[in-house]
Design a protein around this motif. Structure first.
Motif, mmCIF file in Angstrom:
data_model
loop_
_atom_site.group_PDB
_atom_site.id
_atom_site.type_symbol
_atom_site.label_atom_id
_atom_site.label_comp_id
_atom_site.label_asym_id
_atom_site.label_seq_id
_atom_site.Cartn_x
_atom_site.Cartn_y
_atom_site.Cartn_z
ATOM 1 N N SER A 155 0.847 -1.190 0.000
ATOM 2 C CA SER A 155 0.000 0.000 0.000
ATOM 3 C C SER A 155 0.885 1.244 0.000
ATOM 4 O O SER A 155 1.802 1.351 0.816
ATOM 5 N N VAL A 156 0.626 2.154 -0.934
ATOM 6 C CA VAL A 156 1.366 3.408 -0.989
ATOM 7 C C VAL A 156 0.377 4.551 -1.181
ATOM 8 O O VAL A 156 -0.737 4.354 -1.665
ATOM 9 N N THR A 157 0.790 5.752 -0.789
ATOM 10 C CA THR A 157 -0.012 6.951 -0.991
ATOM 11 C C THR A 157 0.695 7.832 -2.000
ATOM 12 O O THR A 157 1.891 8.107 -1.856
ATOM 13 N N ALA B 10 -3.355 10.517 -9.734
ATOM 14 C CA ALA B 10 -4.282 9.406 -9.964
ATOM 15 C C ALA B 10 -3.661 8.380 -10.908
ATOM 16 O O ALA B 10 -2.895 8.725 -11.808
ATOM 17 N N TYR B 11 -3.990 7.124 -10.687
ATOM 18 C CA TYR B 11 -3.575 6.024 -11.548
ATOM 19 C C TYR B 11 -4.818 5.238 -11.939
ATOM 20 O O TYR B 11 -5.900 5.454 -11.389
ATOM 21 N N ASP B 12 -4.660 4.317 -12.871
ATOM 22 C CA ASP B 12 -5.764 3.452 -13.272
ATOM 23 C C ASP B 12 -5.681 2.124 -12.543
ATOM 24 O O ASP B 12 -4.583 1.554 -12.402
ATOM 25 N N ILE C 228 -7.516 1.863 -6.394
ATOM 26 C CA ILE C 228 -7.113 3.226 -6.059
ATOM 27 C C ILE C 228 -8.300 3.945 -5.431
ATOM 28 O O ILE C 228 -9.445 3.735 -5.827
ATOM 29 N N GLU C 229 -8.037 4.768 -4.421
ATOM 30 C CA GLU C 229 -9.093 5.548 -3.782
ATOM 31 C C GLU C 229 -8.512 6.850 -3.256
ATOM 32 O O GLU C 229 -7.329 6.937 -2.939
ATOM 33 N N ARG C 230 -9.354 7.878 -3.202
ATOM 34 C CA ARG C 230 -8.925 9.153 -2.626
ATOM 35 C C ARG C 230 -8.804 8.990 -1.115
ATOM 36 O O ARG C 230 -9.617 8.306 -0.485
ATOM 37 N N LEU D 86 -4.616 13.399 -2.495
ATOM 38 C CA LEU D 86 -3.855 12.169 -2.287
ATOM 39 C C LEU D 86 -4.686 10.961 -2.712
ATOM 40 O O LEU D 86 -5.916 10.955 -2.615
ATOM 41 N N PHE D 87 -3.982 9.933 -3.147
ATOM 42 C CA PHE D 87 -4.636 8.708 -3.577
ATOM 43 C C PHE D 87 -3.927 7.513 -2.928
ATOM 44 O O PHE D 87 -2.693 7.466 -2.874
ATOM 45 N N GLY D 88 -4.704 6.580 -2.432
ATOM 46 C CA GLY D 88 -4.140 5.352 -1.878
ATOM 47 C C GLY D 88 -4.146 4.254 -2.927
ATOM 48 O O GLY D 88 -5.184 3.954 -3.525
ATOM 49 N N LEU D 89 -2.979 3.685 -3.189
ATOM 50 C CA LEU D 89 -2.859 2.605 -4.172
ATOM 51 C C LEU D 89 -2.629 1.291 -3.460
ATOM 52 O O LEU D 89 -1.824 1.201 -2.525
#
Length: 351
Positions: free
Chosen positions: A163-165, A169-171, A198-200, A211-214
């Motif tokens: 998990s990274v922040t 945005a990514y797909d 991915i989520e905000r 920020l987005f959490g991947l």
């Protein structure tokens, strides 16, 4: 040219930009296609290839062109690049053959190294500029300065996820190169990663930042990742246990977060924590990079550097020798031993 709708969301805009970062390179060569069902492989004609997938034409029943295929691309001599790939699309042509698009799902470290070399060579032959070379794949770099943070990150990677922040945005489903840069005394590594979701996110102290959490998965065999991670963890320095100063005592939200940004953003600042080989012996490091992923070639160059004509006069400094040994340990673990070496013992140190 397709126009971008005026009401497009940031995620949609990023999606279009991301697709451009995986440039497809035309390369028409015969490849072998192993179907999910038992039987001999089929010969197909590859049309193009990118970091994330390929497209080829093959004569096969449509029902067989689904699920996971194993593709074998030619390499130097009798060597090969083997890829596990998922079928994305198959369409019938007027000839009766099928045009198949696949997304790469899993590569061994050796095949990944060869794929990157193949893409770079094809891209250079295509006349692309150095400025465009980085567009072969989008890269994320995570800087880790704390041994405890590195240990927890590697433990996550060993499970096949991370998990990274991020600030962009990514797909979901997008394949990226993940570069983890360790601080002083910490390792660095690169992996094929895929965005699982991915989520905000909102984080205290970053109220004004988007920020987005991947949630990342990895496009490598689980066994190869675990072997690599186990070796790196064994090389980490001990973690100080004081809960007020160590990473182990950080809040849960911080412990679960790793901030990442595109490498090109980080490259604008001054580079620090450069290794001894990189700062004082760049030619030696460049030689090892050229043969990285090939056990026989790596062993030949390593012997030249440590025992042959390219050995450092008077012997390698201890810190440089430690880095050379560490590189060899990683290479042996991930890519295997060459036929010329019957044990994992390194050549005698030149002092």
């Amino acid at each position: 040219m397709t126009k971008q709708p005026a009401d497009s969301s940031p995620e949609q805009t990023a999606s279009v930009a991301n697709r451009r970062t995986q440039r497809r390179i035309v390369v028409r060569i015969p490849i072998q296609v192993h179907l999910p069902t038992p039987g001999d492989p089929l010969t197909a004609m590859n049309q193009d290839i990118s970091w994330g997938g390929a497209q080829f034409i093959v004569a096969a029943p449509l029902a067989a062109l689904s699920g996971t295929l194993r593709l074998v691309f030619p390499w130097r001599g009798h060597e090969k690049v083997a890829v596990e790939a998922e079928v994305v699309r198959a369409q019938r042509l007027a000839s009766g053959h099928y045009q198949v698009a696949v997304r790469f799902a899993s590569l061994s470290p050796r095949s990944q190294a060869r794929l990157e070399k193949l893409l770079k060579m094809l891209d250079a032959a295509d006349g692309s500029s150095e400025q465009d070379a980085g567009l072969l794949v989008r890269e994320l770099e995570v800087a880790v300065e704390d041994a405890g943070a590195m240990r927890e990150m590697l433990a996550q990677i060993a499970t096949g996820r991370l998990s990274v922040t991020v600030f962009d945005a990514y797909d979901a489903g997008q394949s990226v190169r993940l570069a983890i840069r360790g601080g002083e005394g910490l390792p660095s590594l690169r992996l094929r990663a895929r965005v699982r979701s991915i989520e905000r996110v909102k984080v205290d102290g970053f109220a004004k930042a988007e920020l987005f959490g991947l949630d990342l998965g990895f496009e490598h065999p689980t066994s190869a990742i675990k072997a690599f991670v186990d070796l790196l963890i064994a090389q980490l320095p001990p973690v100080w246990k004081d809960p007020e100063s160590s990473f182990a005592g950080a809040p849960d939200w911080l412990r679960a977060m790793h901030f990442a940004r595109p490498t090109e953003d980080l490259a604008l600042g001054e580079r620090t924590n450069v290794s001894v080989l990189e700062s004082r012996f760049p030619d030696a490091l460049a030689s090892l990079r050229m043969v990285w992923g090939d056990p026989e070639a790596f062993d030949r160059v390593f012997r030249e550097l440590t025992l042959g004509s390219r050995a450092e006069p008077g012997g390698w400094p201890e810190d440089a020798w430690d880095e050379l040994g560490f590189l060899q340990d990683i290479h042996d673990c991930v890519y295997g031993l060459p036929a010329t070496r019957l044990s994992q013992l390194r050549p005698t140190r030149c002092r």
